[in-house]
Design a protein around this motif. Structure first.
Motif, PDB file in Angstrom:
ATOM      1  N   ALA A   1      23.108  82.906  56.433  1.00 55.48           N
ATOM      2  CA  ALA A   1      22.132  82.482  55.416  1.00 55.48           C
ATOM      3  C   ALA A   1      20.951  81.750  56.064  1.00 55.48           C
ATOM      4  CB  ALA A   1      22.814  81.588  54.383  1.00 55.48           C
ATOM      5  N   ALA A   2      21.258  80.876  57.032  1.00 55.42           N
ATOM      6  CA  ALA A   2      20.187  80.123  57.702  1.00 55.42           C
ATOM      7  C   ALA A   2      19.313  81.058  58.533  1.00 55.42           C
ATOM      8  CB  ALA A   2      20.787  79.018  58.565  1.00 55.42           C
ATOM      9  N   LYS A   3      19.966  81.995  59.200  1.00 47.77           N
ATOM     10  CA  LYS A   3      19.237  82.956  60.036  1.00 47.77           C
ATOM     11  C   LYS A   3      18.262  83.774  59.189  1.00 47.77           C
ATOM     12  CE  LYS A   3      18.874  85.009  64.117  1.00 47.77           C
ATOM     13  NZ  LYS A   3      18.215  84.296  65.192  1.00 47.77           N
ATOM     14  N   ASN A   4      18.689  84.065  57.943  1.00 49.73           N
ATOM     15  CA  ASN A   4      17.831  84.827  57.032  1.00 49.73           C
ATOM     16  C   ASN A   4      16.781  83.960  56.349  1.00 49.73           C
ATOM     17  OD1 ASN A   4      19.147  87.205  57.599  1.00 49.73           O
ATOM     18  ND2 ASN A   4      20.630  86.968  55.941  1.00 49.73           N
ATOM     19  N   GLY A   5      16.802  82.667  56.654  1.00 47.62           N
ATOM     20  CA  GLY A   5      15.803  81.749  56.101  1.00 47.62           C
ATOM     21  C   GLY A   5      15.923  81.535  54.604  1.00 47.62           C
ATOM     22  N   LYS A   6      17.135  81.750  54.073  1.00 49.98           N
ATOM     23  CA  LYS A   6      17.331  81.599  52.621  1.00 49.98           C
ATOM     24  C   LYS A   6      17.944  80.225  52.344  1.00 49.98           C
ATOM     25  CE  LYS A   6      17.901  86.517  51.786  1.00 49.98           C
ATOM     26  NZ  LYS A   6      18.857  87.594  51.519  1.00 49.98           N
ATOM     27  N   ASN A   7      17.073  79.249  52.074  1.00 49.88           N
ATOM     28  CA  ASN A   7      17.554  77.868  51.947  1.00 49.88           C
ATOM     29  C   ASN A   7      18.498  77.652  50.764  1.00 49.88           C
ATOM     30  OD1 ASN A   7      16.160  77.251  54.203  1.00 49.88           O
ATOM     31  ND2 ASN A   7      14.832  75.716  53.288  1.00 49.88           N
ATOM     32  N   GLU A   8      18.201  78.300  49.630  1.00 50.97           N
ATOM     33  CA  GLU A   8      19.085  78.106  48.459  1.00 50.97           C
ATOM     34  C   GLU A   8      20.485  78.602  48.774  1.00 50.97           C
ATOM     35  OE1 GLU A   8      17.848  79.428  44.563  1.00 50.97           O
ATOM     36  OE2 GLU A   8      15.844  78.629  44.927  1.00 50.97           O
TER      37      GLU A   8
ATOM     38  N   THR B   1      21.729  78.986  51.774  1.00 49.43           N
ATOM     39  CA  THR B   1      22.293  78.164  52.849  1.00 49.43           C
ATOM     40  C   THR B   1      22.938  76.897  52.280  1.00 49.43           C
ATOM     41  OG1 THR B   1      20.587  79.003  54.339  1.00 49.43           O
ATOM     42  CG2 THR B   1      21.800  77.077  55.083  1.00 49.43           C
ATOM     43  N   VAL B   2      22.302  76.307  51.273  1.00 46.26           N
ATOM     44  CA  VAL B   2      22.879  75.109  50.625  1.00 46.26           C
ATOM     45  C   VAL B   2      24.243  75.454  50.013  1.00 46.26           C
ATOM     46  CG1 VAL B   2      22.612  73.520  48.668  1.00 46.26           C
ATOM     47  CG2 VAL B   2      20.684  73.940  50.199  1.00 46.26           C
ATOM     48  N   LEU B   3      24.331  76.612  49.355  1.00 49.97           N
ATOM     49  CA  LEU B   3      25.614  77.028  48.755  1.00 49.97           C
ATOM     50  C   LEU B   3      26.673  77.225  49.835  1.00 49.97           C
ATOM     51  CD1 LEU B   3      24.444  79.676  46.089  1.00 49.97           C
ATOM     52  CD2 LEU B   3      24.866  77.233  45.775  1.00 49.97           C
ATOM     53  N   GLU B   4      26.269  77.849  50.933  1.00 53.76           N
ATOM     54  CA  GLU B   4      27.239  78.127  52.002  1.00 53.76           C
ATOM     55  C   GLU B   4      27.678  76.844  52.713  1.00 53.76           C
ATOM     56  OE1 GLU B   4      28.655  80.787  51.955  1.00 53.76           O
ATOM     57  OE2 GLU B   4      27.256  82.260  51.167  1.00 53.76           O
ATOM     58  N   ILE B   5      26.732  75.909  52.892  1.00 53.86           N
ATOM     59  CA  ILE B   5      27.104  74.613  53.503  1.00 53.86           C
ATOM     60  C   ILE B   5      28.102  73.896  52.587  1.00 53.86           C
ATOM     61  CG2 ILE B   5      26.237  72.298  54.080  1.00 53.86           C
ATOM     62  CD1 ILE B   5      23.671  73.677  55.140  1.00 53.86           C
ATOM     63  N   SER B   6      27.876  73.987  51.282  1.00 51.93           N
ATOM     64  CA  SER B   6      28.801  73.346  50.332  1.00 51.93           C
ATOM     65  C   SER B   6      30.187  73.988  50.409  1.00 51.93           C
ATOM     66  CB  SER B   6      28.253  73.459  48.903  1.00 51.93           C
ATOM     67  OG  SER B   6      26.998  72.818  48.829  1.00 51.93           O
ATOM     68  N   ASP B   7      30.229  75.313  50.506  1.00 51.37           N
ATOM     69  CA  ASP B   7      31.525  76.009  50.685  1.00 51.37           C
ATOM     70  C   ASP B   7      32.213  75.524  51.959  1.00 51.37           C
ATOM     71  OD1 ASP B   7      31.403  77.573  48.433  1.00 51.37           O
ATOM     72  OD2 ASP B   7      30.828  79.424  49.473  1.00 51.37           O
ATOM     73  N   LEU B   8      31.426  75.409  53.041  1.00 54.76           N
ATOM     74  CA  LEU B   8      32.003  74.982  54.329  1.00 54.76           C
ATOM     75  C   LEU B   8      32.543  73.554  54.237  1.00 54.76           C
ATOM     76  CD1 LEU B   8      32.619  75.448  57.323  1.00 54.76           C
ATOM     77  CD2 LEU B   8      30.249  74.779  57.840  1.00 54.76           C
ATOM     78  N   LEU B   9      31.764  72.662  53.623  1.00 53.08           N
ATOM     79  CA  LEU B   9      32.216  71.264  53.504  1.00 53.08           C
ATOM     80  C   LEU B   9      33.501  71.176  52.677  1.00 53.08           C
ATOM     81  CD1 LEU B   9      28.827  69.353  53.053  1.00 53.08           C
ATOM     82  CD2 LEU B   9      30.364  69.263  55.019  1.00 53.08           C
ATOM     83  N   TYR B  10      33.591  71.988  51.628  1.00 50.32           N
ATOM     84  CA  TYR B  10      34.824  72.015  50.826  1.00 50.32           C
ATOM     85  C   TYR B  10      36.006  72.461  51.701  1.00 50.32           C
ATOM     86  CZ  TYR B  10      38.441  74.154  48.002  1.00 50.32           C
ATOM     87  OH  TYR B  10      39.660  74.530  47.510  1.00 50.32           O
ATOM     88  N   HIS B  11      35.827  73.555  52.420  1.00 50.66           N
ATOM     89  CA  HIS B  11      36.941  74.065  53.236  1.00 50.66           C
ATOM     90  C   HIS B  11      37.286  73.115  54.385  1.00 50.66           C
ATOM     91  CE1 HIS B  11      36.250  77.806  50.954  1.00 50.66           C
ATOM     92  NE2 HIS B  11      37.517  78.022  51.217  1.00 50.66           N
TER      93      HIS B  11
END
Ligand SMILES: N=c1c2ncn([C@@H]3O[C@H](COP(=O)(O)OP(=O)(O)OP(=O)(O)O)[C@@H](O)[C@H]3O)c2ncn1[C@@H]1O[C@H](COP(=O)(O)O)[C@@H](O)[C@H]1O
Length: 107
Positions: free
Chosen positions: A49-56, A58-68
């Motif tokens: 997501a970050a590589k694709n420059g999609k910040n919205e 990326t925020v969702l994916e970071i939240s998924d990562l923090l949960y896991h």
């Protein structure tokens, strides 16, 4: 109490539970390898997501990562406060940031 602490406490409660429809309970039932696999997957999704420059996204994916990662911490018996203490130490509140960065990776 901040959201990470609230999330940690909810996940901790789920550890001893059998709750219908709870993804967290499902992860604990599946065990360590499944939790580690999910952490790896979610990390890859953050990178994409970050590589694709999609910040919205990326925020969702970071939240998924923090949960896991929170599920991983509880699974391993790691207290969130220990992680916070380490971050505090690195940030120079209780330790010395320069000393931390002096560690030689080749030794
Ligand atoms: N923050 C989260 C959270 N983030 C992501 N997820 C779940 O993580 C799953 C990951 O989705 P994926 O598509 O990667 O995986 P999947 O294909 O559904 O599942 P797998 O087959 O890969 O295991 C989804 O089902 C999401 O709902 C979460 N589930 C729960 N929480 C928190 O955990 C608390 C407890 O929730 P329960 O576990 O539902 O009780 C909630 O209040 C939330 O705060």
């Amino acid at each position: 109490m901040d959201i990470l602490q609230q999330l940690y406490e909810t996940v901790l409660e789920r550890k001893g539970e059998k709750r219908e429809g709870s993804y967290t309970c499902y992860l604990f039932e599946q065990g360590t390898d499944k939790i580690l696999k999910k952490c790896g997957e979610e990390c890859s999704e953050v990178i994409i997501a970050a590589k694709n420059g999609k910040n919205e996204e990326t925020v969702l994916e970071i939240s998924d990562l923090l949960y896991h990662l929170t599920v991983l911490m509880v699974n391993e018996g790691i207290d969130l406060k220990d992680v916070e203490a380490e971050l505090d130490r690195r940030h120079g509140k209780t330790g010395n940031l320069k000393t931390f960065h002096k560690v030689d990776k080749n030794t």
